[in-house]
Design an enzyme around this catalytic site. Structure first.
Site, PDB file in Angstrom:
ATOM      1  N   LYS A   4       1.172   4.063  -3.034  1.00 19.34           N
ATOM      2  CA  LYS A   4       0.834   5.467  -2.828  1.00 19.34           C
ATOM      3  C   LYS A   4       2.039   6.367  -3.041  1.00 19.34           C
ATOM      4  O   LYS A   4       1.907   7.485  -3.558  1.00 19.34           O
ATOM      5  CB  LYS A   4       0.255   5.657  -1.422  1.00 19.34           C
ATOM      6  CG  LYS A   4      -1.112   4.997  -1.230  1.00 19.34           C
ATOM      7  CD  LYS A   4      -2.156   5.552  -2.188  1.00 19.34           C
ATOM      8  CE  LYS A   4      -3.555   5.038  -1.884  1.00 19.34           C
ATOM      9  NZ  LYS A   4      -4.587   5.619  -2.757  1.00 19.34           N
TER      10      LYS A   4
ATOM     11  N   TYR B 248       0.837  -1.210   0.000  1.00 23.01           N
ATOM     12  CA  TYR B 248       0.000   0.000   0.000  1.00 23.01           C
ATOM     13  C   TYR B 248       0.866   1.253   0.000  1.00 23.01           C
ATOM     14  O   TYR B 248       0.651   2.183  -0.790  1.00 23.01           O
ATOM     15  CB  TYR B 248      -0.925  -0.031   1.214  1.00 23.01           C
ATOM     16  CG  TYR B 248      -1.908   1.112   1.279  1.00 23.01           C
ATOM     17  CD1 TYR B 248      -3.041   1.123   0.465  1.00 23.01           C
ATOM     18  CD2 TYR B 248      -1.724   2.168   2.164  1.00 23.01           C
ATOM     19  CE1 TYR B 248      -3.952   2.163   0.532  1.00 23.01           C
ATOM     20  CE2 TYR B 248      -2.632   3.212   2.245  1.00 23.01           C
ATOM     21  CZ  TYR B 248      -3.747   3.208   1.423  1.00 23.01           C
ATOM     22  OH  TYR B 248      -4.650   4.250   1.501  1.00 23.01           O
TER      23      TYR B 248
END
Length: 297
Positions: free
Chosen positions: A168, A164
């Site tokens: 990002k 994640y």
């Protein structure tokens, strides 16, 4: 933040922050295409027609029920916006899944799925939408705007969020490159790191008291504050804003510094020593600890 006659595409727009963005854009007068595959926070099938259900309850809204990381779905979203609403002015890349695991327990399938949705999905949509947006600008339409929804996990890092956080962080890098690529067309590209009650927030498993405090406070923050900034960035009032990294936590709006050299040290030929740089080292703190204070609502 008048958005009348603007047309937006919002990925992951059927729930949470994405839905709040859709509702705010529509309230400001925009027409919106919602792209959402209706999956769970981990990416498992859940409500495949959810985007259509949401669009059916709103005016000037249409839906594409599909995986934005599929290039055909991205093209379908752009084609629908052009066919039904006649343009593409605002693109919001919000779709994301999360599959947490410490790096020593992670698996390739979870990594690939997270990168595919959270980062590659944005590239697929921008690849389909930006030629249309550039042509519109050449033909005299007001230049459009792109907003990528990122995360402080991609800036500070967080325990167990290798996939994640990497996705990002990659989206932040993509934001900067796209801002450069589209500068001559005066199409803007910015990133927003949200703090709000979402499925991602609910999924947090605190590792210490500071993280537990962060989660409890974040679950009190409504997503509408994030939507307000996104709407502003999509409006002509933000025509001068591009390549920036913002954060929103309730009524607080942050602009983040971006990586630049903090100090320079010239090494002698025959030795090597970093002690003079140590005062400028960045503290190893997670995003949950860095923002564990009280939000202003």
């Amino acid at each position: 933040m008048e958005l009348r006659d603007k047309v937006a595409i919002v990925t992951g727009g059927a729930r949470g922050i994405g839905l709040a963005i859709v509702e705010e854009l529509a309230a400001q007068g925009a027409s919106v295409v919602i792209v959402d595959s209706g999956v769970s926070i981990s990416g498992a099938p859940l409500e495949p027609r959810l985007a259509e259900d949401v669009a059916s309850r709103m005016e000037r809204t249409a839906a594409v029920c599909g995986d934005i990381a599929d290039a055909e779905v991205a093209r379908e979203a752009v084609d629908l916006a052009c066919r039904k609403f006649k343009s593409v002015d605002i693109v919001v890349n919000n779709a994301a899944i999360i599959r947490d695991a410490f790096i020593f327990k992670s698996d390739a399938e979870s990594w690939d799925a997270t990168i595919r949705t959270n980062l590659s999905g944005a590239q697929r949509l921008l690849g389909a939408a930006t030629p249309v947006m550039r042509e519109q600008a050449k033909n005299g339409r007001a230049p459009g705007a792109i907003v990528n929804i990122v995360s402080t996990a991609g800036i500070y890092g967080n325990l167990g969020q290798s996939a994640y956080g990497a996705a990002k962080a990659g989206l932040i890098g993509l934001t900067r490159v796209v801002a450069h690529d589209l500068a001559r067309s005066r199409i803007r590209c910015n990133a927003v790191a949200p703090f709000a009650a979402t499925r991602v927030t609910e999924s947090i498993k605190p590792a210490n008291e500071a993280q537990a405090a962060y989660k409890a406070k974040a679950l009190r923050v409504p997503a509408r504050h994030v939507a307000r900034l996104v709407s502003f960035l999509g409006s002509d009032r933000a025509a001068h804003v591009t390549g920036q990294l913002f954060g929103v936590r309730g009524r607080e709006v942050f602009v983040f510094s971006q990586s630049r050299p903090a100090q320079r040290l010239l090494q002698p030929d025959q030795s090597f020593d970093l002690r003079a740089l140590e005062p400028h080292f960045t503290e190893l703190v997670t995003d949950l600890e860095a923002f564990s204070g009280d939000p202003i609502l």
